[in-house]
Design an enzyme around this catalytic site. Structure first.
Site, PDB file in Angstrom:
ATOM      1  N   GLY A   1       0.888  -1.133  -0.088  1.00 40.45           N
ATOM      2  CA  GLY A   1       0.029  -0.005  -0.194  1.00 40.45           C
ATOM      3  C   GLY A   1       1.004   1.363   0.055  1.00 40.45           C
TER       4      GLY A   1
ATOM      5  CB  THR B   1       1.042   3.247   4.805  1.00 37.66           C
ATOM      6  OG1 THR B   1      -0.078   4.221   4.841  1.00 37.66           O
ATOM      7  CG2 THR B   1       1.793   3.719   5.962  1.00 37.66           C
TER       8      THR B   1
ATOM      9  CG  ASP C   1      -8.037  -0.868   3.787  1.00 43.63           C
ATOM     10  OD1 ASP C   1      -7.277  -0.013   3.339  1.00 43.63           O
ATOM     11  OD2 ASP C   1      -8.378  -2.023   3.656  1.00 43.63           O
TER      12      ASP C   1
ATOM     13  CE  LYS D   1      -3.146  -5.921   6.557  1.00 45.61           C
ATOM     14  NZ  LYS D   1      -2.701  -4.851   5.826  1.00 45.61           N
ATOM     15  N   GLY D   2      -6.723  -4.931   3.241  1.00 43.96           N
ATOM     16  CA  GLY D   2      -6.927  -5.866   1.903  1.00 43.96           C
ATOM     17  C   GLY D   2      -7.437  -4.532   0.863  1.00 43.96           C
ATOM     18  N   GLY D   3      -7.349  -3.503   0.830  1.00 41.85           N
ATOM     19  CA  GLY D   3      -7.827  -2.402   0.050  1.00 41.85           C
ATOM     20  C   GLY D   3      -6.904  -2.370  -1.073  1.00 41.85           C
ATOM     21  N   GLY D   4      -5.684  -2.808  -1.044  1.00 41.23           N
ATOM     22  CA  GLY D   4      -4.662  -3.088  -2.100  1.00 41.23           C
ATOM     23  C   GLY D   4      -4.680  -4.322  -2.851  1.00 41.23           C
TER      24      GLY D   4
ATOM     25  CD  GLU E   1      -1.550  -6.623   2.790  1.00 43.65           C
ATOM     26  OE1 GLU E   1      -0.986  -5.603   2.457  1.00 43.65           O
ATOM     27  OE2 GLU E   1      -2.822  -6.778   3.386  1.00 43.65           O
TER      28      GLU E   1
END
Length: 204
Positions: A15, A17, A70, A80-83, A89
């Site tokens: 991501g 960040t 997220d 998590k997992g927007g990407g 992960e």
């Protein structure tokens, strides 16, 4: 990060960040034995920064895994997992001795669920899983024109009740054809770094 003493091996998520974090690591790349990436995106960023890439299967251990999220709550449960790299992960988080998550203060919420929950699924089971998710109260939307590094589609689930994220993570994991779910409650973060305008709050 000039004074940062990295462990021999880092695990790194995916991501924007983490891309920024890797850029900041570049000046001390010579002090890092290697890093295990969670995605092709992160692998490319590591190479660009001059940090050796170590495949997961060749890493004896991962002392620290660093990622973003997220959403996060004060119990250090995450979405998590927007990407799209949620499965890799989760594997790295599970395999690490310490999981450090970095977010900004807008992502720290009292109750998870404002952000959709990504679910990586086997292609043949997409509709089957979507029906099960609907019965759980969620509203699954196929993430069009996106395939994970594993070659699978993602369902982004809205309106899912996450009052008990551990229980919901288990229920979704039990659906045949689910590869990975973006609820990180069974393996939550050990440390949450919350960035604000003028400080960083550390939650453990």
């Amino acid at each position: 990060l000039r004074c940062f003493t990295p462990p021999a091996i880092l695990g790194l998520g995916t991501g924007t960040t983490i891309d920024i974090f890797i850029e900041e690591l570049a000046p001390i790349a010579q002090r890092i034995k290697g890093a295990v990436p969670s995605s092709e995106q992160t692998r490319k960023a590591l190479i660009a920064a001059g940090i050796p890439v170590i495949p997961f299967e060749e890493a004896d251990s991962i002392p620290v895994y660093i990622d973003s999220a997220d959403e996060a709550n004060h119990y250090l449960h995450l979405i998590k997992g927007g990407g799209g790299a949620l499965t890799q992960e989760k594997v790295l988080a599970d395999a690490s001795k310490k999981f450090v998550c970095i977010i900004n203060e807008e992502k720290l919420v009292r109750r998870l669920g404002q952000h959709p929950v990504p679910i990586e699924v086997l292609p043949m089971a997409r509709s089957y899983i979507a029906r099960h998710i609907t019965h759980l109260g969620g509203r699954p939307i196929w993430r069009e024109n996106f395939i994970t590094d594993n070659g699978n589609p993602i369902l982004d689930v809205y309106d899912l009740s996450l009052d008990e994220p551990v229980s919901m993570e288990k229920r979704i994991n039990d659906i045949s054809g689910v590869v990975g779910v973006g609820i990180f409650a069974l393996r939550r973060a050990d440390v949450l770094l919350v960035g604000k305008d003028d400080q960083v709050d550390v939650l453990t």
